[in-house]
Enzyme design. Sequence first.
Site, PDB file in Angstrom:
ATOM      1  N   SER A   1      -2.223 -28.368  12.792  1.00 30.93           N
ATOM      2  CA  SER A   1      -2.273 -27.019  12.231  1.00 30.93           C
ATOM      3  C   SER A   1      -3.623 -26.361  12.473  1.00 30.93           C
ATOM      4  O   SER A   1      -3.934 -26.043  13.603  1.00 30.93           O
ATOM      5  CB  SER A   1      -1.876 -26.953  10.761  1.00 30.93           C
ATOM      6  OG  SER A   1      -1.590 -25.612  10.432  1.00 30.93           O
TER       7      SER A   1
ATOM      8  N   HIS B   1     -14.641 -18.324   7.570  1.00 33.98           N
ATOM      9  CA  HIS B   1     -15.009 -16.910   7.679  1.00 33.98           C
ATOM     10  C   HIS B   1     -16.253 -16.748   6.814  1.00 33.98           C
ATOM     11  O   HIS B   1     -16.242 -17.128   5.639  1.00 33.98           O
ATOM     12  CB  HIS B   1     -13.890 -15.998   7.174  1.00 33.98           C
ATOM     13  CG  HIS B   1     -12.575 -16.272   7.829  1.00 33.98           C
ATOM     14  ND1 HIS B   1     -12.246 -15.795   9.074  1.00 33.98           N
ATOM     15  CD2 HIS B   1     -11.522 -17.015   7.423  1.00 33.98           C
ATOM     16  CE1 HIS B   1     -11.039 -16.215   9.394  1.00 33.98           C
ATOM     17  NE2 HIS B   1     -10.576 -16.958   8.405  1.00 33.98           N
TER      18      HIS B   1
ATOM     19  N   CYS C   1      -0.259 -30.577   8.796  1.00 33.51           N
ATOM     20  CA  CYS C   1       1.139 -30.981   8.678  1.00 33.51           C
ATOM     21  C   CYS C   1       1.240 -32.497   8.733  1.00 33.51           C
ATOM     22  O   CYS C   1       0.459 -33.147   9.419  1.00 33.51           O
ATOM     23  CB  CYS C   1       1.955 -30.393   9.826  1.00 33.51           C
ATOM     24  SG  CYS C   1       1.858 -28.606   9.952  1.00 33.51           S
TER      25      CYS C   1
END
Length: 123
Positions: free
Chosen positions: A65, A70, A85
């Site tokens: 995944s 940020h 996952c």
Amino acid sequence: MEYSTFGKHIIVDLWGVDFSLLDDMHFLEYHLVTAADYSGAHVLNVSKKEFQPYGVTVLVLLSESHLSIHTYPEQNFAAIDCYTCGTTVEPQIAIDYIVNILKPERMHIKRLIRGIGEIVTAD
């Protein structure tokens, strides 16, 4: 072959992180890739962007995944997201590594279990 939809999703807000760490794209890329490796994930690609006048986004695409950060250096803030996952990768290892590198003054974290019907909070 049938794959399980089970996944672990950890979202983290870090406050009080040093400006220079949050505005250094290459530093963050190196440490996110290292964190992914430590967690047992398989890195497929890295996408990154520097913003003006400040801030960075780094997205590590994983076979399992993703891992992303940020940053808002002027507010000493970073938002981290790690979703994996299956059961072979442990996203908490990646998160712990990044937190240890960035040394925030405070942290808010949510752990979710996904893909089993309802989204379950694992805290």
